[in-house]
Enzyme design. Structure first.
Site, PDB file in Angstrom:
ATOM      1  N   GLU A  69       2.612  -6.369  15.076  1.00 29.67           N
ATOM      2  CA  GLU A  69       3.404  -5.060  15.448  1.00 29.67           C
ATOM      3  C   GLU A  69       2.712  -3.949  16.219  1.00 29.67           C
ATOM      4  OE1 GLU A  69       5.277  -3.952  12.093  1.00 29.67           O
ATOM      5  OE2 GLU A  69       6.855  -5.557  11.915  1.00 29.67           O
ATOM      6  N   GLY A  97      -0.156 -18.113  11.543  1.00 31.10           N
ATOM      7  CA  GLY A  97       0.043 -18.737  12.760  1.00 31.10           C
ATOM      8  C   GLY A  97       1.459 -18.389  13.600  1.00 31.10           C
ATOM      9  N   ASP A 115       0.785  -1.171   0.177  1.00 32.53           N
ATOM     10  CA  ASP A 115       0.034  -0.090   0.060  1.00 32.53           C
ATOM     11  C   ASP A 115       0.905   1.233  -0.163  1.00 32.53           C
ATOM     12  OD1 ASP A 115      -1.972  -1.842   0.045  1.00 32.53           O
ATOM     13  OD2 ASP A 115      -2.680  -1.284   2.233  1.00 32.53           O
ATOM     14  N   THR A 116       1.894   1.548   0.669  1.00 35.48           N
ATOM     15  CA  THR A 116       2.701   2.453   1.001  1.00 35.48           C
ATOM     16  C   THR A 116       4.211   2.379   0.859  1.00 35.48           C
ATOM     17  OG1 THR A 116       2.818   1.906   3.363  1.00 35.48           O
ATOM     18  CG2 THR A 116       0.803   3.227   2.782  1.00 35.48           C
TER      19      THR A 116
END
Length: 1019
Positions: free
Chosen positions: A101, A67, A37-38
């Site tokens: 994260e 997982g 996306d970025t």
């Protein structure tokens, strides 16, 4: 999946992962985002300014498998960062990695900065029914994540939506404004940038020279220090070997000699001493450095360039067989010395000498160095086996490098026993001894010496014919401080035996991000890089060299500064880079798309490749790409660079490309673009979009600089020869350090071109070649208009107003503010007395500057090269030139075109004590020369081409009065009238000398290895 990593800092830890202890506070900022996306919009745009400001920023590139749990390394990076930056995009929630994260980021006490990229904060508050609903439905459907995990992710998104952040639209908003805001926020949080926070932990490893003089030029200091080291002028254990080589070279029955020895035994150094002492006695002397995978065609080109066959061989397409015939015909019957250094392979069927066109006879002497016994045998040569140093010579060499040139007299008694054990473990091999001794330089702690001995004992495993040198060199690398390790490994970027431009190397280090940005501006970063270069030189991991280079006819010359890397050390640099998956050849690029950190740092495509070879090898994570010296490349396909958005260095030098593809303009992070030696005739339009560019080198026959070049505000080095007047806007490029444009032509009108007044604004300039053609310009020069350019290091100013009152213009007293000057070249100026006070000046060339105004040049403390050219009135040079103690460090002295000069000053004992080459050329009226020359013990060459009366020339020939007097006191000097002179019979006579010509030769005066002259492989 989080984004492609482009943090050199993370790659930096790859180099060190086995030796570097990770500090508690490892990163300043952590960037969390979904790459697809970025990556090409926001993430890269935010990362780069943070790195440039010295903030150590983590930008991860790993992909979380379903997982999997978050990696400990990533978790450590999150918890160690002072600032957490999350970039939320429309498909952000599809990445379990990003969501994991984010959960950890919100648990820290760090500053959290959300960036809402093409999403609204409100859409994060209700992830189950907003823009992220489909992503969470898919997570629930696959059943791989627990309900607890899904709930944690949703809570993290809701919490993020409540934090004040920045909204950004990729289609409407300006990314520059976002970059500025984020960088300011990080700076406010972290504070003191400057050096990254890891510098606090490793500050004892970053050693800057605290003893710098008033000069602000670190490059001047580094080269001045390297040239004055006492150790550099004391080679050990070489005298008898030189004598052996001289005996073999005088034997008419030995046309080919193979010098055989293991790596690091001193083969090349031996031949450098012999070559330097004898090359002036041959019609042709050629040094060829042979790479492991040499191409006969390239070697033929090198020979052709040296013997005047450029047009016949280099400029046309001919077969290797035809080229060999042309070379053979040119060399036939002429005295030639050919050195083939470091030949690796040679089969019995592969007669390389025949393929190169070398006539193997009593006139053409060929010397091969090799570490391969089969090569020595197959070359049908007389084999000279290099013996290792004796125990005593090994100890002497160790002391020279361990005690900074003071030798055995400075060895503390408590260190001698362990020191001799260390030498023994080095196998009496010079390279191993030097690098080991240099790592102990000035250390007097017995524990440190004992530790080094134990390390060597563990590292060197005596198994059969195992070569211990690489084990010892690897130990030297392992002992490097972390900031030097990637710098050393980056030497793999260059071809083997390359003469490396030290300034270019510094730009490459800076472009890669190895050198942290200082608190001030580019000066601190630049000086730090030069300090690191100096540290590698002091540790004997590279050589800093400074030699005179000149055209074949000595019509021009210059002081050439370069770095050399020993073959074994170059092999080590490649080995280290490959082990860390940071360097690949073209052939490997298809199988290794990324390194351990996601980055294939360097792609070396330096073999004979063509356009098709590049079609399917485009690693997306590349930082450095070199296709240099591939003369077969004529075009580059448009698609090649489309995937290389993170590229920092692009080297296309010495290819045949005519232009660059437009896709280069999209590599917004590119900092170094090298187009030297290409066929490009104008700056490609795409270059104007490379706003991060620091270094731009164009080909030598380039003419026009576009007006838009001034948009490259960060550019520090602009190189383009023979250009028309410069656009006025260049004066706004406040970062520009080097403006290398042949001779810069200025305008005196109020138009679109640069004037002298505009040039005076460029206060960062360090190199300038200027041509003055108008009275107004010379008036302003005499007023000192350029006195503000106090950082100038190389200055060349030409006065074209001959026949006017400005024929010998004055130099303003204000110009003495240029105290960093290393090289000064003047045309038709009155030489000012204050230049004698320039302590850093190493090179001075005075062209058609009236001799009567010469100041006391002999007082200049660090002058290495002096050229006095053109004077039709001077009958006698200043007597002070010959005074004892004058020209203390002068090595190269040239006097040309003094039409009425009759006498050269008598040299007193101690005058010009370091002089190596003296050229007295085109001074036909000289009636007396040579008095005192016999005192110059280091003199290697005395060239009197087209100089002196008939009596003087006769006295300088072999057996003449002057010749006998000089030779009796310095048997290693070569007295010549130059090989290209046809008026006199000197060369033709020497070509027919008896086979005992070298009997009068003795061992050359000891020389520095850093002064050795190895010829470059490339043109």
């Amino acid at each position: 999946m989080a984004s492609t990593s482009f943090s050199h800092k993370r790659s930096f830890s790859e180099f060190e992962r086995e030796t570097l202890i990770v500090p508690k506070k490892l990163y300043d900022a952590f960037l969390n985002h979904r790459g697809p996306d970025t990556k090409d919009t926001v993430a890269f745009a935010l990362y780069d300014p943070l790195e440039e400001m010295g903030f150590w920023t983590f930008l991860d590139d790993q992909e979380l498998q379903l997982g999997d749990s978050i990696e400990p390394a990533i978790q450590n990076a999150i918890y160690s960062s002072s600032v957490q930056i999350a970039i939320f995009s429309p498909r952000y929630a599809e990445s379990p990695w990003c969501l994991n994260e984010l959960v950890h980021m919100l648990k820290t006490r760090a500053l959290f900065i959300p960036v809402f990229c093409d999403v609204k904060p409100s859409e994060l508050r209700y992830p189950h029914k907003g823009i992220y609903a489909a992503a969470f439905a898919k997570h629930e459907e696959n059943g791989r994540f627990s309900k607890k995990k899904l709930q944690q992710w949703k809570e993290a998104l809701r919490s993020s939506s409540l934090v004040s952040g920045y909204e950004f639209s990729t289609s409407n908003d300006n990314v520059e404004e976002l970059r500025t805001k984020i960088a300011f926020a990080v700076q406010q949080r972290v504070g003191k940038k400057g050096f990254p926070s890891y510098a606090e932990v490793a500050k004892h490893q970053i050693v800057l020279n605290a003893d710098a003089e008033a000069s602000t030029s670190r490059s001047a200091e580094v080269y001045k220090k390297s040239s004055l080291l006492p150790r550099d002028s004391h080679p050990v254990g070489i005298d008898s070997k030189v004598e052996d080589m001289l005996r073999l070279l005088q034997d008419p029955q030995v046309p080919v000699i193979a010098v055989l020895g293991m790596g690091g035994s001193g083969k090349t150094f031996l031949l450098q001493n012999v070559y330097k002492a004898l090359k002036s006695r041959f019609d042709n002397s050629i040094w060829l450095s042979i790479s492991k995978s040499y191409a006969v065609k390239n070697l033929q080109h090198d020979i052709a360039f040296r013997i005047g066959l450029k047009k016949e061989i280099l400029d046309v397409e001919i077969s290797e067989e035809t080229a060999a015939e042309l070379i053979h015909d040119r060399l036939q019957g002429k005295k030639s010395l050919i050195v083939l250094d470091d030949l690796w392979t040679l089969s019995t069927e592969d007669n390389l000498l025949d393929k190169l066109g070398l006539p193997v006879d009593k006139d053409c002497k060929v010397v091969v160095t090799t570490r391969n016994k089969e090569v020595a045998r197959n070359s049908k040569a007389h084999i000279y086996e290099m013996e290792n140093l004796s125990d005593e010579d090994s100890w002497k060499l160790f002391c020279v490098y361990a005690f900074l040139g003071h030798g055995e007299n400075r060895v503390p008694s408590h260190l001698e026993e362990v020191g001799r054990k260390i030498v023994k473990q080095c196998g009496n091999l010079p390279l191993a001894i030097k690098t080991t001794a240099a790592s102990l330089a000035s250390a007097t702690d017995l524990r440190k010496w004992e530790s080094k001995r134990r390390q060597l004992e563990r590292a060197v495993i005596p198994i059969g014919d195992h070569d211990p040198v690489m084990d010892i060199l690897k130990l030297s690398y392992d002992s490097l401080p972390p900031h030097l390790k990637p710098c050393f490994a980056y030497l793999s970027f260059f071809p083997e035996d390359e003469e490396i431009d030290p300034e270019y190397l510094v730009y490459l280090w800076i472009a890669e991000g190895f050198v942290p940005t200082g608190a001030g501006a580019g000066d601190e970063q630049w000086d730090t890089a030069w300090d690191w270069l100096d540290q590698l030189a002091q540790l004997c991991l590279l050589q800093l060299c400074e030699d005179r280079k000149g055209a074949a006819d000595d019509s021009y010359e210059w002081l050439n500064k370069y770095c050399k890397v020993h073959d074994l050390l170059h092999d080590l640099a490649i080995q280290i880079s490959r082990e860390n998956q940071c360097v690949f050849s073209l052939e490997e690029a298809s199988t290794h798309t990324s390194g351990a950190s996601g980055w294939c740092r360097i792609l070396l495509a330096k073999k004979d490749i063509n356009d098709n070879a590049l079609s399917h090898r485009r690693p997306a994570y590349l930082r450095t790409l070199s296709m240099s010296q591939n003369w077969e490349i004529e075009t580059i396909p448009e698609y090649l660079f489309t995937a290389m958005r993170g590229l920092r260095v692009l080297d296309l030098s010495y290819t045949r490309i005519l232009t660059l593809p437009a896709s280069v303009g999209k590599m917004v992070l590119l900092k170094v673009l090298n187009l030297r030696g290409t066929e490009i005739r104008e700056v490609p339009e795409c270059v104007r979009y490379l706003k991060s560019l620091l270094f731009l080198a164009m080909p030598s026959y380039f003419f026009d600089i576009p007006v838009w070049i001034s948009e490259l505000k960060n550019l520090q080095h602009l190189e383009c020869r023979d250009v028309s007047p410069m656009p006025k806007g260049i004066s706004d490029m406040v970062s520009l350090r080097t403006l290398r444009v042949g001779c810069l032509k200025l305008s005196i009108e109020e138009d679109e071109f640069m004037r002298l007044e505009d040039l005076a604004k460029m206060t960062q300039l360090q190199e300038l070649h200027l041509l003055l053609k108008h009275e107004m310009e010379l008036e302003r020069m005499e007023e000192g208009i350029l006195a503000q350019l106090i950082k100038m290091r190389r200055l060349n100013i030409g006065n074209m107003m001959s026949g006017t009152k400005y024929a010998s213009a004055q130099f303003s007293e204000k110009m003495r503010a240029m105290r960093d000057l290393e090289s000064l070249e003047l045309y038709s100026f009155v030489v000012p007395g204050w230049i004698c006070d320039l302590a850093n000046l190493r090179e001075l060339e005075l062209n058609y500057c009236p001799c009567i105004y010469y100041p006391e040049l002999q007082r200049m403390p660090n002058l290495v090269r002096l050229v006095l050219r053109g004077d039709d009135c001077c009958r006698e040079l200043p007597k002070a030139f010959g005074k004892s103690g004058g020209f203390l460090h002068l090595r190269f002295f040239t006097i040309q075109l003094f039409e009425k000069l009759e006498e050269f000053p008598k040299l007193e004992e101690g005058a010009m004590a370091c002089l190596e080459e003296f050229r007295l050329q085109y001074c036909q009226n000289v009636k007396k020369v040579g008095e005192g020359l016999e005192r110059l013990k280091r003199l290697k060459v005395f060239d009197y081409t087209d100089s002196g009366t008939d009596e003087v020339r006769e006295a300088l020939k072999k057996g003449g009065e002057y010749w006998n007097k000089i030779e009796a006191n310095n048997s290693s000097v070569t007295i010549t009238a130059s090989e290209f002179e046809s008026e006199y019979e000197y060369d033709s006579e020497s070509a027919n000398e008896s086979e005992n010509e070298f009997e009068s030769e003795s061992v050359p005066e000891s020389e520095s290895e850093s002064d050795s002259e190895s010829e470059s492989k490339s043109e």
